[in-house]
Design an enzyme around this catalytic site. Structure first.
Site, mmCIF file in Angstrom:
data_model
loop_
_atom_site.group_PDB
_atom_site.id
_atom_site.type_symbol
_atom_site.label_atom_id
_atom_site.label_comp_id
_atom_site.label_asym_id
_atom_site.label_seq_id
_atom_site.Cartn_x
_atom_site.Cartn_y
_atom_site.Cartn_z
ATOM 1 N N SER A 24 -1.646 0.483 -7.254
ATOM 2 C CA SER A 24 -2.631 -0.607 -7.313
ATOM 3 C C SER A 24 -3.405 -0.729 -5.995
ATOM 4 O O SER A 24 -4.587 -1.097 -6.005
ATOM 5 C CB SER A 24 -1.973 -1.938 -7.694
ATOM 6 N N ARG A 110 7.986 7.753 0.989
ATOM 7 C CA ARG A 110 8.650 8.882 1.648
ATOM 8 C C ARG A 110 8.619 8.657 3.150
ATOM 9 O O ARG A 110 7.607 8.193 3.691
ATOM 10 C CB ARG A 110 7.886 10.190 1.379
ATOM 11 N N HIS A 128 2.469 -1.982 4.499
ATOM 12 C CA HIS A 128 3.879 -2.330 4.352
ATOM 13 C C HIS A 128 3.969 -3.792 3.915
ATOM 14 O O HIS A 128 3.273 -4.649 4.471
ATOM 15 C CB HIS A 128 4.604 -2.117 5.687
HETATM 16 C C1 GAR Z 1 3.067 -2.156 -2.184
HETATM 17 O O1 GAR Z 1 3.587 -3.455 -2.157
HETATM 18 C C2 GAR Z 1 3.192 -1.515 -0.810
HETATM 19 O O2 GAR Z 1 3.003 -2.420 0.249
HETATM 20 C C3 GAR Z 1 4.610 -1.051 -0.842
HETATM 21 O O3 GAR Z 1 4.814 -0.545 -2.129
HETATM 22 C C4 GAR Z 1 3.944 -1.239 -3.039
HETATM 23 C C5 GAR Z 1 3.143 -0.203 -3.756
HETATM 24 O O4 GAR Z 1 2.356 -0.772 -4.747
HETATM 25 N N1 GAR Z 1 4.844 -0.047 0.165
HETATM 26 C C6 GAR Z 1 5.999 0.116 0.770
HETATM 27 O O5 GAR Z 1 6.986 -0.544 0.527
HETATM 28 C C7 GAR Z 1 5.992 1.206 1.812
HETATM 29 N N2 GAR Z 1 7.095 1.043 2.710
HETATM 30 P P1 GAR Z 1 1.167 0.049 -5.394
HETATM 31 O O6 GAR Z 1 1.729 1.428 -5.761
HETATM 32 O O7 GAR Z 1 0.824 -0.739 -6.627
HETATM 33 O O8 GAR Z 1 0.076 0.135 -4.404
#
Ligand code: GAR
Length: 207
Positions: A24, A110, A128
């Site tokens: 997203s 990753r 993050h």
């Molecule tokens: C988001 O909340 C992003 O901040 C987090 O994963 C989610 C991905 O959502 N990232 C992490 O935790 C990285 N350490 P998305 O695939 O819908 O963008």
């Protein structure tokens, strides 16, 4: 930016987005690029979306937008270094000496090797879901609730060798409500991520 530049895809500032799941944040960046005409105004485009998971839902969105996608399945590599090497090769086709690519981690789950980070340092960014330096790593929302935090949020930062720790480019803050669950808090934070990440990317490509 001259017309000649924008007519020639090789001279574009390429944005390569790495995802692992829903994508997203990637979609928010793609939509911002479209609605704000990044190509015409800044000579920048989302050149590719690369996933380490074949089933990442974000790939479907990117394909529908006509963006080249690639899957590099980390489970088929014997080591972290060999996966990162394959990733680096995949990115390199969009990474020109005259126009280095901006590499955008968007829910890319990753840990990257120091060699990969060094190769793209200065043009490698991440989002993050916490107000860094609080809660690096996983399960950020549950940890914020468990700690009794009144606020949670998200951070866009440059990626350095230390996990979730590089210089901060943008942050958003949301309240933690009394009846919040990990899911409800994550959803509130995510709506803010969709605002700050496109805006941070735009600041870098237009700056
Ligand atoms: C988001 O909340 C992003 O901040 C987090 O994963 C989610 C991905 O959502 N990232 C992490 O935790 C990285 N350490 P998305 O695939 O819908 O963008």
């Amino acid at each position: 930016m001259s017309e000649a530049c924008c007519d020639n895809p090789k001279l574009m500032k390429n944005i390569v987005i790495l995802i692992s799941g829903g994508g997203s944040n990637m979609a928010a960046i793609v939509r911002a690029a479209q609605t704000q005409s990044w190509e015409k105004r800044f000579g920048a485009r989302v050149a590719a979306v690369i996933s380490n998971r074949p089933d990442a839902q974000g790939l479907v969105f990117a394909q529908k937008q006509g963006i080249p996608t690639q899957t590099i399945d980390h489970t088929s590599f014997a080591s972290r270094a060999s996966f990162d090497q394959a990733l680096s090769v995949a990115i390199s086709q969009y990474d020109l000496p005259t126009q280095p690519a901006l590499v955008v981690l968007a829910g890319f789950m990753r840990i990257l090797t120091p060699a990969f980070v060094a190769q793209f340092e200065g043009r490698l960014i991440n989002i993050h879901p916490s107000i860094l330096p609080a809660f690096p790593g996983l399960h950020t929302h549950q940890r914020a609730i468990d700690a009794g935090c009144m606020f949670a949020g998200a951070t866009v930062h440059r990626v350095t060798a230390e996990l979730d720790f590089g210089p901060i480019l943008a942050q958003a803050v949301v309240p933690v409500l009394a009846n919040d669950t990990e899911q409800s808090l994550a959803a509130r934070v995510l709506t803010q991520e969709h605002l700050i990440y496109p805006s941070a990317v735009r600041a870098l490509i237009s700056g």
